[in-house]
Design an enzyme around this catalytic site. Structure first.
Site, short mmCIF file in Angstrom:
data_model
loop_
_atom_site.label_atom_id
_atom_site.label_comp_id
_atom_site.label_asym_id
_atom_site.label_seq_id
_atom_site.Cartn_x
_atom_site.Cartn_y
_atom_site.Cartn_z
N CYS A 229 0.87 -1.18 0.00
CA CYS A 229 0.00 0.00 0.00
C CYS A 229 0.90 1.23 0.00
O CYS A 229 2.09 1.12 -0.25
CB CYS A 229 -1.00 -0.02 1.16
SG CYS A 229 -0.31 0.20 2.81
N ARG B 263 -3.32 -0.79 5.38
CA ARG B 263 -3.86 -1.90 4.59
C ARG B 263 -2.87 -3.06 4.43
O ARG B 263 -3.24 -4.22 4.64
CB ARG B 263 -4.30 -1.40 3.21
CG ARG B 263 -5.42 -0.38 3.29
CD ARG B 263 -5.68 0.28 1.95
NE ARG B 263 -4.57 1.17 1.61
CZ ARG B 263 -4.46 1.83 0.47
NH1 ARG B 263 -5.38 1.69 -0.47
NH2 ARG B 263 -3.44 2.63 0.25
N ASP C 121 -8.37 3.43 1.38
CA ASP C 121 -7.41 3.75 2.44
C ASP C 121 -8.20 4.24 3.65
O ASP C 121 -8.84 5.28 3.59
CB ASP C 121 -6.43 4.82 1.97
CG ASP C 121 -5.29 5.06 2.93
OD1 ASP C 121 -5.38 4.64 4.11
OD2 ASP C 121 -4.29 5.66 2.51
#
Length: 145
Positions: free
Chosen positions: A3, A9, A117
């Protein structure tokens, strides 16, 4: 698992996939496309949602993706289109490019959905991301074992 910052994440995805695969047979890691959080632990909200589901990711620390990762890993799962583009810019060959995959394509083939996100959202965003990644990682684990 890749990420942007490697604190929300991708550490969640790393912890989830690790829990679904035999430890002795697979190496699962995560990284960020940026260097903002090198050495930092995962966001406390990622740690909390992982803990809720019986996973401990508190020991993980942020690192930046590099082209050496193409040599170390057979699959590189990215969380969103921006990560996909940034990782592909580091690819040195067609073989490198073939390793890079959007993780939610495991659930929704060829649709290139982003894992949102959750950094600027509340705890529900982390819960939603956990559920998406858990489903994708179950599919990945089933393919690999």
């Amino acid at each position: 698992m890749v990420c942007l910052g490697n604190i929300c994440r991708s550490p969640l995805a790393e912890g989830i996939l690790r829990s679904k695969l035999p430890y002795e047979d697979f190496v699962v890691d995560s990284a960020g496309t940026s260097g903002y959080h090198i050495g930092d632990p995962p966001d406390r909200r990622s740690v909390e949602v992982a803990r809720k589901y019986g996973l401990n990711i508190s020991h993980l620390s942020g690192r930046q993706f590099s082209n050496r990762d193409f040599d170390e890993f057979d699959f590189i799962y990215v969380m969103d289109q921006s990560n996909f583009e940034n990782v592909n810019k580091l690819a040195r060959s067609k073989e490198d490019l073939e390793k890079v995959k959007m993780i939610l394509n495991e659930i929704y083939p060829n649709q290139n959905h982003d894992v949102p996100d959750p950094y600027y959202g509340g705890t529900q965003g982390f819960e939603n991301v956990y559920k998406m990644l858990d489903e994708a990682c179950s599919i990945i684990a089933n393919k690999l074992t």
